[in-house]
Scaffold this motif. Structure first.
Motif, short mmCIF file in Angstrom:
data_model
loop_
_atom_site.label_atom_id
_atom_site.label_comp_id
_atom_site.label_asym_id
_atom_site.label_seq_id
_atom_site.Cartn_x
_atom_site.Cartn_y
_atom_site.Cartn_z
N ARG A 1 -0.30 7.31 -9.91
CA ARG A 1 -1.24 8.38 -10.25
C ARG A 1 -2.10 7.94 -11.43
O ARG A 1 -1.81 6.93 -12.09
CB ARG A 1 -0.48 9.66 -10.59
CG ARG A 1 0.52 9.51 -11.73
CD ARG A 1 1.30 10.78 -11.98
NE ARG A 1 2.16 10.68 -13.14
CZ ARG A 1 3.48 10.83 -13.12
NH1 ARG A 1 4.10 11.09 -11.98
NH2 ARG A 1 4.18 10.74 -14.24
N SER A 2 -3.12 8.71 -11.68
CA SER A 2 -3.99 8.44 -12.81
C SER A 2 -3.18 8.46 -14.10
O SER A 2 -2.32 9.33 -14.28
CB SER A 2 -5.10 9.49 -12.87
OG SER A 2 -5.92 9.29 -14.00
N THR B 1 0.83 -1.20 0.00
CA THR B 1 0.00 0.00 0.00
C THR B 1 0.87 1.25 0.00
O THR B 1 0.58 2.22 -0.73
CB THR B 1 -0.93 0.00 1.22
OG1 THR B 1 -1.75 -1.17 1.18
CG2 THR B 1 -1.82 1.24 1.23
N ARG C 1 -6.12 4.97 -6.67
CA ARG C 1 -5.43 6.20 -7.07
C ARG C 1 -5.65 6.54 -8.55
O ARG C 1 -5.03 7.45 -9.08
CB ARG C 1 -3.94 6.11 -6.75
CG ARG C 1 -3.66 5.93 -5.26
CD ARG C 1 -2.17 5.88 -4.96
NE ARG C 1 -1.54 7.17 -5.21
CZ ARG C 1 -1.53 8.18 -4.34
NH1 ARG C 1 -2.13 8.06 -3.17
NH2 ARG C 1 -0.92 9.31 -4.64
N GLN D 1 1.77 4.53 -3.20
CA GLN D 1 1.45 5.94 -3.02
C GLN D 1 2.09 6.83 -4.09
O GLN D 1 1.70 7.98 -4.27
CB GLN D 1 1.90 6.41 -1.62
CG GLN D 1 1.17 5.71 -0.48
CD GLN D 1 -0.34 5.72 -0.64
OE1 GLN D 1 -0.96 6.78 -0.69
NE2 GLN D 1 -0.94 4.53 -0.73
N ALA E 1 -4.49 -0.54 -4.17
CA ALA E 1 -4.18 0.88 -3.97
C ALA E 1 -4.05 1.61 -5.30
O ALA E 1 -4.42 2.78 -5.41
CB ALA E 1 -2.89 1.01 -3.16
#
Length: 294
Positions: A126-127, A119, A153, A123, A149
């Protein structure tokens, strides 16, 4: 609890350790061949994955390879080859492996169970990114956590597993189920399962490269030559495609700073700036750029 398919015993397992070497090797080779055969069952999914990967690189997205253990090694190997084969910039490829990428021969097994690490690793996503998550069982906590995750996102997920109906596929936009037979050495998924993963990954990234215009008549024209071997390969490609002598090809390659596609256009008479302009106008497609420059 029922064992996953990757842990089942192979029919040839009984007495395997008592057999002559030639017989053992025969069983191993046959199992590898059987594993490869399952890839033919998922060609539409592999095509869909390749299209998704190409779309990401046409835009601002990145390709993110994720996994644990031997499955991660298969994924990482594919990611590391994209630059040399198809000229994909290193900043467009991320490599996420449970416990981090090995720097020696130690590869701890407990890291694959760390869902929290997966997870956290996700981070950075991104898209527009595309995650290629690989796990033989399809239930490895790290890989599943990255996939889950990633979707949260806004990234797309390609899930590759060697078992049917796994957790990973719950979080995948494209699910590639490589239902390989049991391993001759039960649970040793670096063998048949890993081979099938490697084949599927190779096919995905190669079709992606073709769709991005990085392959011309079976030649890797997205290559940028940065060593002696590659300069020789690149010069041969330029000479063949442009139909020029080796010396002309070498000079064109120098003018293009080692990049094959503009070198071909330069060898055909274009100025370096014009060659780059033609490639820009045709989205990097060499065949279209040649036709437009005639």
């Amino acid at each position: 609890m029922a064992l996953p398919a990757t842990e089942h015993l192979h029919p040839a397992a009984t007495g395997l350790d008592t057999l002559p070497a030639a017989a053992v090797l025969g069983h191993l080779l046959a199992a590898q061949g059987a594993a490869v055969q399952v890839v033919a069952q998922v060609l539409p999914q592999i095509e869909a994955a390749a299209v998704m990967m190409a779309d990401a690189l046409r835009g601002d997205g990145r390709l993110v390879y994720a996994g644990a253990g031997s499955s991660a090694l298969m994924a990482v190997a594919d990611g590391l080859e994209l630059g040399g084969t198809f000229g994909v910039s290193a900043d467009r490829v991320l490599l996420l492996m449970a416990g981090g990428l090995p720097v020696d021969a130690r590869m701890p097994g407990d890291t694959e169970d760390d869902a929290d690490e997966g997870t956290r690793a996700a981070q950075v996503l991104r898209s527009g990114d595309v995650v290629i998550a690989v796990t033989a069982s399809g239930a490895t906590p790290y890989a599943v956590a990255v996939a889950k995750a990633a979707r949260a996102r806004g990234a797309k997920v390609i899930g590759i597993a060697n078992a049917v109906g796994t957790k990973l596929f719950d979080h995948a936009d494209v699910a590639i189920c490589l239902a390989t037979p049991p391993e001759v050495i039960a649970g040793s998924t670096r063998m048949g399962a890993g081979t099938a993963q490697k084949v599927a990954l190779n096919m995905m990234s190669t079709l992606m490269g073709i769709r991005l215009g990085q392959v011309h008549d079976g030649m890797m024209v997205g290559l940028v030559a940065d060593n002696e071997k590659l300069r020789g390969r690149a010069a041969a490609m330029v000479a063949r495609i442009a139909g020029v002598e080796a010396g002309v090809a070498a000079k064109a390659l120098d003018a293009a700073q080692g990049a094959v596609k503009p070198a071909v256009l330069i060898a055909l008479g274009q100025a370096p700036e014009a060659a780059l302009g033609l490639l820009s106008d045709t989205n990097g497609n060499l065949r279209a750029a040649i036709a437009r420059g005639l």
